[in-house]
Design a protein around this motif. Structure first.
Motif, PDB file in Angstrom:
ATOM      1  N   SER A 123      24.044   0.827 -59.816  1.00 14.59           N
ATOM      2  CA  SER A 123      23.592  -0.560 -59.646  1.00 14.59           C
ATOM      3  C   SER A 123      24.195  -1.203 -58.405  1.00 14.59           C
ATOM      4  O   SER A 123      23.823  -2.321 -58.040  1.00 14.59           O
ATOM      5  CB  SER A 123      23.930  -1.393 -60.889  1.00 14.59           C
ATOM      6  N   LEU A 157      13.133  -5.047 -58.852  1.00  8.86           N
ATOM      7  CA  LEU A 157      13.702  -4.426 -60.045  1.00  8.86           C
ATOM      8  C   LEU A 157      13.591  -2.913 -59.906  1.00  8.86           C
ATOM      9  O   LEU A 157      12.510  -2.385 -59.650  1.00  8.86           O
ATOM     10  CB  LEU A 157      12.958  -4.876 -61.303  1.00  8.86           C
ATOM     11  N   ARG A 158      14.721  -2.235 -60.072  1.00  8.80           N
ATOM     12  CA  ARG A 158      14.696  -0.779 -60.198  1.00  8.80           C
ATOM     13  C   ARG A 158      14.871  -0.454 -61.676  1.00  8.80           C
ATOM     14  O   ARG A 158      15.925  -0.731 -62.251  1.00  8.80           O
ATOM     15  CB  ARG A 158      15.802  -0.127 -59.372  1.00  8.80           C
ATOM     16  N   ASN A 193      18.319  -7.264 -55.423  1.00 12.14           N
ATOM     17  CA  ASN A 193      17.777  -6.272 -56.344  1.00 12.14           C
ATOM     18  C   ASN A 193      18.546  -6.245 -57.658  1.00 12.14           C
ATOM     19  O   ASN A 193      19.711  -6.637 -57.720  1.00 12.14           O
ATOM     20  CB  ASN A 193      17.801  -4.885 -55.700  1.00 12.14           C
ATOM     21  N   TYR A 194      17.888  -5.774 -58.693  1.00 13.49           N
ATOM     22  CA  TYR A 194      18.478  -5.705 -60.029  1.00 13.49           C
ATOM     23  C   TYR A 194      18.111  -4.347 -60.625  1.00 13.49           C
ATOM     24  O   TYR A 194      16.972  -3.878 -60.467  1.00 13.49           O
ATOM     25  CB  TYR A 194      17.942  -6.840 -60.902  1.00 13.49           C
ATOM     26  N   THR A 195      19.079  -3.706 -61.285  1.00 10.65           N
ATOM     27  CA  THR A 195      18.871  -2.362 -61.822  1.00 10.65           C
ATOM     28  C   THR A 195      18.984  -2.368 -63.339  1.00 10.65           C
ATOM     29  O   THR A 195      20.009  -2.790 -63.881  1.00 10.65           O
ATOM     30  CB  THR A 195      19.912  -1.373 -61.256  1.00 10.65           C
ATOM     31  N   VAL A 196      17.926  -1.948 -64.009  1.00  5.91           N
ATOM     32  CA  VAL A 196      17.948  -1.788 -65.464  1.00  5.91           C
ATOM     33  C   VAL A 196      17.845  -0.296 -65.775  1.00  5.91           C
ATOM     34  O   VAL A 196      16.929   0.382 -65.299  1.00  5.91           O
ATOM     35  CB  VAL A 196      16.785  -2.540 -66.142  1.00  5.91           C
ATOM     36  N   THR A 197      18.807   0.210 -66.530  1.00  4.94           N
ATOM     37  CA  THR A 197      18.822   1.622 -66.914  1.00  4.94           C
ATOM     38  C   THR A 197      18.527   1.741 -68.399  1.00  4.94           C
ATOM     39  O   THR A 197      19.181   1.103 -69.221  1.00  4.94           O
ATOM     40  CB  THR A 197      20.195   2.257 -66.611  1.00  4.94           C
ATOM     41  N   HIS A 217      24.926  -6.695 -61.223  1.00  9.29           N
ATOM     42  CA  HIS A 217      23.580  -6.548 -60.664  1.00  9.29           C
ATOM     43  C   HIS A 217      22.710  -5.610 -61.493  1.00  9.29           C
ATOM     44  O   HIS A 217      21.835  -4.931 -60.960  1.00  9.29           O
ATOM     45  CB  HIS A 217      23.649  -6.032 -59.218  1.00  9.29           C
ATOM     46  N   GLY A 218      22.966  -5.572 -62.791  1.00  7.85           N
ATOM     47  CA  GLY A 218      22.154  -4.690 -63.609  1.00  7.85           C
ATOM     48  C   GLY A 218      22.461  -4.782 -65.087  1.00  7.85           C
ATOM     49  O   GLY A 218      23.288  -5.582 -65.536  1.00  7.85           O
ATOM     50  N   HIS A 240      20.178 -11.024 -70.011  1.00  7.40           N
ATOM     51  CA  HIS A 240      19.982 -11.451 -68.628  1.00  7.40           C
ATOM     52  C   HIS A 240      20.166 -12.954 -68.497  1.00  7.40           C
ATOM     53  O   HIS A 240      20.630 -13.444 -67.458  1.00  7.40           O
ATOM     54  CB  HIS A 240      18.586 -11.036 -68.141  1.00  7.40           C
TER      55      HIS A 240
END
Length: 521
Positions: A123, A157-158, A193-197, A217-218, A240
């Motif tokens: 992230s 968004l990733r 940017n924001y990372t969701v796993t 950031h995620g 979030h």
């Protein structure tokens, strides 16, 4: 590479505790220093020395906290790093070495030497970061790691996934992007940017699990295959929202006093989560109504419904019903406060919350306002004294009764009798037995629907703890066959409560307008 600086030495902080797991340093092999020397100060602190102005290289191996693929029984992966033959995941807190008194020192994430067929994601990738940022990041790598990109306000968004699910991952990525975009547009102040796993847990007989944890950031989510998409969507919308409540509206008390303001930090977060999902079109008016009715029912039938705030704070982490109280009471209090503000000719709760944000952002870094003081001050600024309501419904714990005209002509709040919550079986004993139902009460609702001791829970299909108005449904194995058993967990005792009822005769245009007005727009 680690710059030593002018002093000629630096103290390393080894990973110690995160997510309820301690001694995380045990997953790190001895640290080797190239270009300098190292000496142990304690189990968690090492001193690295080198000529002033030089840089050294630290090398160490990380071992796995798990000897198997993560499954539903593991719940969320907080025990430590997860390392398998074809993939890896972990939080920086679990395996990244920190620097004493240098949290703000520059740091960069670079992936080197990984198999070419693997996808690697952090992230903090491609960011100007600090040591603290990297420790607060999420990491995942593997051959089957998938990356999806979606536009969001102020960035991209990733959406990263690993594992299999019973729902469409692309569709979920779309909905996550819409959620994050809607919250950013309402609050402002966050871009990039924001990372969701999304990590899929393998099935484990008798267990179902989902959850998540916020990262820099995620966000990282975990779910067993039977987890329904709305559950995950609600989870990430809530978590979030914490980027603003309470993070950008006020400073929380220290650890000992934190639970005393959960009604705000969690309850108001739930209030704005529901509003955002409705306003963005991710929830229909019916879903919004169902959610509010679950909250009303759970609070009305809770054994802790009239606990004072002091009582609730004291037992917040020793009793799940009491812990839930803050979420539900705080959310209903937010509805009540919003209505009172509008009745007084104000713009509603939004005007107070956005002012809290503005005041927090304007305050110096070392003088951010305490969250409740900022709430009261912001309400005063719009000429509304909320102290009597706070004292009555939060401090004293008096029953919150929502006004019948809370949603004007779009819905009514009706007085009803609610059945107390009764699962009809022993949930604790069933969990300990690995999902073999136990303690099914012969005169209870589960037995009447056909559930019996000895049946094996294969999957939970629906149901919300503490809510007697929502159907519970299980797929079970009964001897050699499988079947689905559905029932309402209604006990025999009836309790005074309320119920939101949508107006049935709304035209399409009125329905659209009601979705906006009920969401505060």
């Amino acid at each position: 590479m680690l710059p030593i600086g002018a002093t000629g030495d630096v103290v390393l902080n080894l990973p110690e505790e995160w997510g309820g797991t301690d001694k995380l340093y045990r997953y790190l092999s001895p640290i080797n220093v190239i270009g300098g020397s190292i000496v142990a100060l304690s189990q968690t602190h090492l001193k690295v020395s080198a000529p002033p102005g030089r840089s050294v290289t630290l090398r160490y191996a990380v071992s796995s906290a798990y000897d198997h693929e993560p499954n539903a029984k593991d719940a969320i992966l907080t025990a430590g790093p997860m390392i398998r033959s074809d993939w890896f995941t972990g939080m920086g807190d679990q395996f990244i070495v920190g620097l004493k008194d240098r949290d703000t020192a520059p740091a960069t994430v670079r992936w080197k030497g990984w198999p070419k067929s693997w996808v690697t994601v952090s992230s903090e990738d491609a960011r100007v970061s600090t040591v603290a940022d990297v420790i607060g990041a999420s990491f995942i790598a593997g051959r089957e790691v998938m990356i999806r990109s979606r536009p969001i306000s102020g960035g991209t968004l990733r959406f990263i996934s690993h594992g299999s699910f019973e729902w469409n991952v692309d569709a979920y990525a779309d909905r996550v992007a819409r959620t994050i975009d809607a919250e950013r547009r309402f609050w402002g102040g966050i871009s990039g940017n924001y990372t969701v796993t999304m990590i899929g847990l393998a099935p484990s007989l008798g267990f179902s699990s989902s959850g998540g944890t916020g990262r820099n950031h995620g966000f990282v989510q975990y779910a067993s295959p039977d987890t329904q998409m709305p559950v995950l969507e609600r989870n990430i919308a809530h978590e979030h929202m914490h980027n603003w409540i309470p993070r950008q509206v006020g400073e929380m008390p220290d650890t000992d006093g934190e639970a005393s303001v959960y009604w705000f930090s969690e309850g108001f977060t739930d209030f704005y989560t529901g509003r955002t999902l409705l306003r963005s079109g991710l929830w229909s008016p019916e879903q919004f109504t169902d959610n509010l009715n679950e909250v009303i029912t759970r609070l009305a039938t809770s054994k802790a419904r009239n606990y004072t705030n002091a009582q609730a704070a004291k037992e917040a982490w020793s009793d799940q019903d009491v812990h839930q109280l803050a979420y539900d009471r705080g959310q209903l209090f937010a509805f009540l406060l919003d209505h009172a503000l509008r009745q007084a000719g104000k713009r509603g709760l939004d005007s107070v919350m956005l002012l809290m944000r503005d005041r927090w952002q304007a305050a110096p870094a070392n003088a951010k306002p305490p969250v409740i003081a900022n709430l009261l001050s912001a309400a005063d600024a719009v000429a509304f004294d909320m102290r009597p309501m706070l004292a009555k419904y939060i401090d004293a714990g008096e029953t919150i009764t929502l006004p019948a005209d809370l949603f004007a002509n779009c819905a009514t709040i009706a007085d009803v009798k609610l059945a107390e919550f009764d699962l009809g079986y022993d949930r604790v004993a069933t969990g300990k037995s690995g999902g073999v139902f136990a303690g099914v009460q012969p005169d209870g609702p589960a037995y009447a629907a056909g559930l019996r001791d000895g049946m094996v829970r294969l999957a939970k299909l629906s149901g919300t703890m503490g809510v007697s108005t929502t159907a519970w449904s299980f797929r079970v194995r009964d001897g050699a066959s499988e079947r689905v058993i559905t029932y309402y967990p209604r006990g025999k005792k009836l309790i005074d409560g309320q119920e939101m009822r949508l107006t049935a005769s709304l035209s399409p245009s009125q329905r659209k307008q009601c979705a906006l007005s009920m969401s505060g727009a």
